[in-house]
Write a protein that holds these residues in place. Structure first.
Motif, mmCIF file in Angstrom:
data_model
loop_
_atom_site.group_PDB
_atom_site.id
_atom_site.type_symbol
_atom_site.label_atom_id
_atom_site.label_comp_id
_atom_site.label_asym_id
_atom_site.label_seq_id
_atom_site.Cartn_x
_atom_site.Cartn_y
_atom_site.Cartn_z
ATOM 1 N N PRO A 104 0.831 -1.215 0.000
ATOM 2 C CA PRO A 104 0.000 0.000 0.000
ATOM 3 C C PRO A 104 0.864 1.265 0.000
ATOM 4 N N LEU A 105 0.607 2.123 -0.965
ATOM 5 C CA LEU A 105 1.424 3.318 -1.147
ATOM 6 C C LEU A 105 0.651 4.610 -0.917
ATOM 7 N N PHE A 106 -0.548 4.687 -1.479
ATOM 8 C CA PHE A 106 -1.301 5.930 -1.343
ATOM 9 C C PHE A 106 -2.801 5.672 -1.413
ATOM 10 N N ALA A 107 -3.559 6.651 -0.913
ATOM 11 C CA ALA A 107 -5.014 6.685 -1.031
ATOM 12 C C ALA A 107 -5.381 7.961 -1.757
ATOM 13 N N VAL A 108 -6.568 7.991 -2.350
ATOM 14 C CA VAL A 108 -7.013 9.166 -3.100
ATOM 15 C C VAL A 108 -8.340 9.642 -2.528
ATOM 16 N N ARG A 109 -8.413 10.917 -2.205
ATOM 17 C CA ARG A 109 -9.640 11.469 -1.645
ATOM 18 C C ARG A 109 -10.125 12.673 -2.452
ATOM 19 N N GLY A 110 -11.439 12.814 -2.493
ATOM 20 C CA GLY A 110 -12.062 14.010 -3.044
ATOM 21 C C GLY A 110 -12.804 14.699 -1.922
ATOM 22 N N ALA A 119 -11.774 4.248 3.455
ATOM 23 C CA ALA A 119 -12.405 4.435 2.148
ATOM 24 C C ALA A 119 -11.576 5.355 1.257
ATOM 25 N N ALA A 120 -10.962 6.374 1.855
ATOM 26 C CA ALA A 120 -10.184 7.337 1.071
ATOM 27 C C ALA A 120 -9.045 7.933 1.880
ATOM 28 N N ASN A 121 -8.565 7.192 2.857
ATOM 29 C CA ASN A 121 -7.467 7.652 3.696
ATOM 30 C C ASN A 121 -6.706 6.420 4.169
ATOM 31 N N MET A 122 -5.553 6.607 4.805
ATOM 32 C CA MET A 122 -4.766 5.452 5.212
ATOM 33 C C MET A 122 -3.812 5.807 6.338
ATOM 34 N N ASP A 123 -3.447 4.799 7.113
ATOM 35 C CA ASP A 123 -2.349 4.929 8.073
ATOM 36 C C ASP A 123 -1.041 4.733 7.326
ATOM 37 N N GLY A 124 -0.098 5.642 7.545
ATOM 38 C CA GLY A 124 1.144 5.580 6.789
ATOM 39 C C GLY A 124 0.886 5.934 5.339
ATOM 40 N N GLY A 125 1.920 5.889 4.523
ATOM 41 C CA GLY A 125 1.735 6.178 3.111
ATOM 42 C C GLY A 125 1.329 7.623 2.843
ATOM 43 N N GLY A 491 -0.832 -3.768 -11.419
ATOM 44 C CA GLY A 491 -1.762 -3.748 -10.298
ATOM 45 C C GLY A 491 -1.551 -2.633 -9.303
ATOM 46 N N LEU A 492 -1.053 -1.476 -9.771
ATOM 47 C CA LEU A 492 -0.841 -0.358 -8.850
ATOM 48 C C LEU A 492 -2.130 0.022 -8.128
ATOM 49 N N PHE A 493 -3.242 0.116 -8.888
ATOM 50 C CA PHE A 493 -4.495 0.568 -8.280
ATOM 51 C C PHE A 493 -5.264 -0.560 -7.594
ATOM 52 N N GLN A 494 -4.761 -1.786 -7.694
ATOM 53 C CA GLN A 494 -5.357 -2.893 -6.950
ATOM 54 C C GLN A 494 -4.648 -3.130 -5.628
ATOM 55 N N LYS A 495 -3.321 -3.037 -5.623
ATOM 56 C CA LYS A 495 -2.537 -3.348 -4.425
ATOM 57 C C LYS A 495 -1.877 -2.120 -3.809
ATOM 58 N N GLY A 496 -1.499 -1.169 -4.638
ATOM 59 C CA GLY A 496 -0.763 -0.013 -4.131
ATOM 60 C C GLY A 496 -1.637 1.115 -3.644
ATOM 61 N N VAL A 497 -2.929 1.073 -3.970
ATOM 62 C CA VAL A 497 -3.850 2.141 -3.589
ATOM 63 C C VAL A 497 -4.849 1.614 -2.570
ATOM 64 N N ARG A 498 -4.908 2.288 -1.426
ATOM 65 C CA ARG A 498 -5.879 1.950 -0.394
ATOM 66 C C ARG A 498 -7.247 2.525 -0.757
ATOM 67 N N GLY A 499 -8.283 1.930 -0.202
ATOM 68 C CA GLY A 499 -9.620 2.486 -0.340
ATOM 69 C C GLY A 499 -10.393 1.896 -1.492
ATOM 70 N N GLY A 500 -11.698 2.077 -1.470
ATOM 71 C CA GLY A 500 -12.563 1.576 -2.527
ATOM 72 C C GLY A 500 -12.763 0.074 -2.421
ATOM 73 N N TYR A 501 -13.355 -0.480 -3.467
ATOM 74 C CA TYR A 501 -13.650 -1.909 -3.542
ATOM 75 C C TYR A 501 -12.846 -2.488 -4.690
#
Length: 504
Positions: A104-110, A119-125, A491-501
């Protein structure tokens, strides 16, 4: 579906697609301080705990479920080129395990309005805060509006008022453009024009490689369809080009009633009648709302909205004929209607849980059963500190089928039930979640016994325990998985991105 003037925007997007399109080979090595490395690559856009931008980003989440998470830093871009540079750099330098899979590297929030933790935030990263990208541009023919992905619908409606235009966006203040549109989107326009995602002509987005593409039904038809309900699985959308609709004023507001058996029965009958296809009116979008609060007890109300400035339209007569205790009905612009509606909702919540399911319309007795299960089901929670429960029963958008949701185009008798619980203390999480699940399971069983339950689960109302993308059907999920593999092979947005389904 292309409006006049659309080609101008397509040309701009095509020109940007050349950015960052070099060959992409991600690095396998780990880094210990990715935040600092991003800060050196993109100076002035990274903030750390205790700094003003970081704190404002954290405070901007709707629930404490999200606010309690602590990213190592916040990256707040202001343009697409910066997002492209960020994704490319992080994709190449982010940590991966021995198998080559991203950590996990990053999350994306609006807007940060989704309730559940992570859902759109993370510990670390790194949390990418898109709210610095909130532009609005109206096309020359006034048939399309380009929206920055970090905008909030309630901030954008006033900018459209001078044009006598609106868009199919959120109905209460604070809802972000991107998450709402990528998950489907239920708007005032829902019965006339469908889901918000049904009304998007093009997406400017950054792929896992950092490449910027402009996605339309002709340029990238598979990705275009995947973005209509597929959430954040394919890249970071930086701009949405959406259909614009003429609008001067609309009618609507909230009507309150005494919570009595007579009113409950009348409401059940009125909703069943409203949802009967023979009574369909595409200008009418409403909700039946039951509530329970500590303190306060039970309540019942309707949110009634009509796209035209028509006072007390015929479609709502079954509801407006029920004796009420007061209302906030007005004829106003969409911007003023949204702000007025929002006055009844808290700006932030502490703890919160939400579950949703969908079904075909039934008779009054079915709705009475659903309300009775709610009434009985909240009693074990009555003494929980700060308890506020809302049961929302509302019509589905009437989709035109331009999405990945797995719903049949043109159906007017589909309904969704959403149950949300807000409360003050995390010590009550387990008991609240257990009871909420029990109530919804009982309600679903009632609908299932009548043969009316459908598998669809609305992503934007779903809890993290639900699997909304599975509810689109196996064939649609397989298509989304194929799109993910095509545009995000590593798989960056499957494994490297937190949040979502996730799809895998």
């Amino acid at each position: 579906m292309s409006p006049t003037g659309f080609q101008m925007f397509a040309m701009v997007g095509s020109a940007m697609a050349a950015v960052g399109s070099a060959a992409y080979t991600p690095s396998v090595h780990a880094t210990s301080n990715l935040c600092d490395q991003v800060a050196s690559q993109l100076p002035g856009l990274v903030s750390y705990p205790g700094q003003t931008v970081y704190n404002a980003s954290q405070d901007g989440f709707y629930t404490s479920n999200e606010r309690e998470l602590t990213p190592s830093c916040v990256f707040r871009p202001t343009d697409t080129a910066q997002v492209s540079q960020f994704v490319k750099f992080v994709g190449q330098h982010g940590q991966r395990d021995k198998s080559g899979a991203y950590q996990p590297l990053f999350a994306v929030r609006g807007g940060g309005h989704t309730l559940w933790s992570g859902a759109a935030n993370m510990d670390g990263g790194i949390t990418v805060d898109m709210r610095g990208m909130s532009s609005l541009t109206v096309s020359p023919d006034h048939k399309m509006v380009s929206l920055g992905a970090g905008g909030k619908w309630s901030d954008l409606y006033p900018l459209l008022t001078p044009y006598n235009l609106t868009v199919a966006g959120g109905r209460v203040p604070g809802i972000g453009v991107a998450g709402f549109a990528l998950g489907g989107g239920v708007s005032f326009e829902a019965r006339r024009h469908g889901w918000t995602c049904d009304n998007i002509y093009g997406y400017e987005m950054v792929l896992a490689s950092g490449e910027v593409v402009y996605v339309t039904s002709s340029s990238h038809p598979d990705l275009w369809m995947a973005l209509k309900g597929g959430s954040n699985n394919f890249g970071i959308v930086t701009r949405f080009d959406v259909a614009a609709f003429p609008s001067t004023q609309m009618w609507g507001g909230t009507v309150s009633y005494n919570y009595t058996p007579t009113v409950l029965d009348a409401q059940a009958s009125a909703f069943a009648s409203f949802m009967d296809p023979k009574n369909f009116d595409d200008a009418a979008m409403m909700g039946l709302i039951l509530g329970f609060a500590n303190p306060g007890g039970y309540s019942i109300s309707n949110s009634l909205f009509y796209l035209e400035p028509t006072p007390f339209p015929k479609a709502y007569q079954p509801f407006t004929s029920i004796p009420s205790t007061g209302n906030t009905i007005q004829t106003a612009t969409v911007a003023d209607t949204v702000n007025s509606f929002g006055k009844f909702l808290p700006a932030h919540l502490s703890r919160a849980v939400e579950l949703v399911f969908s079904f075909k319309n039934g008779d009054a007795a079915m709705y009475s059963s659903l309300m009775k299960i709610f009434e009985d089901g909240v009693k074990p929670l009555a003494n929980i500190d700060g308890l506020n429960i809302q049961l929302l029963i509302q019509p589905h958008p009437v989709t035109n089928g331009t999405n990945s949701l797995g719903l049949t185009a043109g159906e007017t008798d589909l309904v969704m039930l959403d149950l949300t619980i807000a409360y003050n203390n995390d010590a009550d999480d387990a008991v609240v979640e257990k009871q909420l699940t029990k109530v919804v399971s009982q309600q679903k069983q009632v609908v299932k016994d009548k043969g009316l339950l459908i598998p669809y689960t609305y992503l934007n109302y779903a809890d993290k325990s639900q699997q909304p993308i599975d509810s689109y059907g196996a064939a649609n999920k397989a298509k989304l998985q194929a799109v993910s593999k095509k545009y995000d092979a590593y798989g960056l947005f499957q494994k490297g991105v937190r949040g979502g389904y996730k799809l895998f």
